[in-house]
Scaffold this motif. Sequence first.
Motif, short mmCIF file in Angstrom:
data_model
loop_
_atom_site.label_atom_id
_atom_site.label_comp_id
_atom_site.label_asym_id
_atom_site.label_seq_id
_atom_site.Cartn_x
_atom_site.Cartn_y
_atom_site.Cartn_z
N LEU A 182 44.69 38.93 36.24
CA LEU A 182 45.88 38.90 35.39
C LEU A 182 46.59 37.55 35.47
N PHE A 183 46.70 37.02 36.67
CA PHE A 183 47.39 35.74 36.88
C PHE A 183 46.76 34.64 36.03
N PHE A 184 45.45 34.49 36.13
CA PHE A 184 44.77 33.41 35.40
C PHE A 184 44.76 33.66 33.90
N TYR A 185 44.68 34.93 33.51
CA TYR A 185 44.71 35.24 32.07
C TYR A 185 46.06 34.84 31.48
N LEU A 186 47.15 35.26 32.12
CA LEU A 186 48.49 34.95 31.61
C LEU A 186 48.79 33.45 31.66
N LEU A 187 48.23 32.78 32.66
CA LEU A 187 48.52 31.36 32.84
C LEU A 187 47.86 30.51 31.75
N PHE A 202 56.51 36.49 36.99
CA PHE A 202 56.50 35.10 37.47
C PHE A 202 55.91 34.16 36.42
N VAL A 203 54.72 34.47 35.93
CA VAL A 203 54.05 33.59 34.95
C VAL A 203 54.80 33.59 33.62
#
Length: 394
Positions: free
Chosen positions: A96-101, A124-125
Amino acid sequence: MEEILIISNYYPPEKGAAANRIEQLALKLDKNKYKVSVICPLGNYPKGELFPEYKGKFSVTENRDNITVKRLWIYPSVSKNLLVRIISVLSFSLSLFFYLLFKKTPKKVIVQSPPLLLSFISVFVLSLKNKKIILNISDLWPLAAIELNALKANSFSHKFSLFLERFIYKKATLILGQSNEIITHIHTIYPEKECFLYRNFPDHNISESNLKTEENKPIKLFYAGLLGIAQGVLELCQNIDLKGLNLELHLFGDGAEKLQIEALISSQNSTQLFFHGMLDRKELHAQLQSFDIAIVPLKTRIYGSVPSKIFEYGSLGLPILYFGGGEGENIVAEDNLGWVAKVGNYLELNEKLKEIALLSKSELDEMKKRIFYTAQQKFNLDNQMNDLIEKNVF
């Protein structure tokens, strides 16, 4: 057409209240002319293993009822081993972190919480990207974890969870809470935060009750849902006393306590206690047409929690036997939806069962009709959505 994204840890074809309520939200936004997309893990809940259609895949994009669903990789698990569970949560968190980033996302995003770590990463993102963050809180964590003895007060994990909780409240543009207790809790931390009540009302799309009250048969109670620690269904089966009463209890669901419940029923060789496994929502509702009363238990009173089963089954016209305390207890009592026994008090619960066993089928039939009418007026998802849209929540 305005775009809106929903981030959730659960979504159909996964089963259970969490997946159902997020789907209802997505479908209602679609009906109100939003272009809706959802980010969630590859389907794995409640068994903790990937569904056959998702095995061997890193991500999947699909269309479900006009909703674009993006499923990201997860290492699924329902293991009791804490390390394995942490690895499972972290796996989707990283996806999820890398997708949203790195991927383009709409200006408006609804973030479901809990799970707390996932909502923290999302907020956060998204806050770095200056998105409108609509935080949808269905349970208060880490408070609920402390009440369930899943987390030790003042431990490192507790303090870290408190940091995550305060961060997401602070950074959210506005907050939706499923109970007044949730909103009160948030305002004790951030008094000026804009909050709105968003109940988990269902949308059965029926104008009249289709329940059947069967004469010359026992009164049929049922529990349907997650068989986990918080619900306390195993403990319920161990302490409920149906002997000599014209009652049956039927269980539908899956979860951590399933095998123990099956073993208990088998050892008792009971003619009043039955387990039927997990059914999809439509099949379950078809089965429930011939049932009489929904029992809604919680193992302990959880501040902020209001089981969506109250609204789900009340809207079908089914009386509720509520055994969970808190705000849910007030709703059942004030709207006259059935019976309330104090959470954890099995003596009182068994007394309520004796009362229920004395009801005639005609009395039950009248109760069902009255409750169906009450729920149609008070648990109306369309009215709730229209009110929130008018207030520019979405």
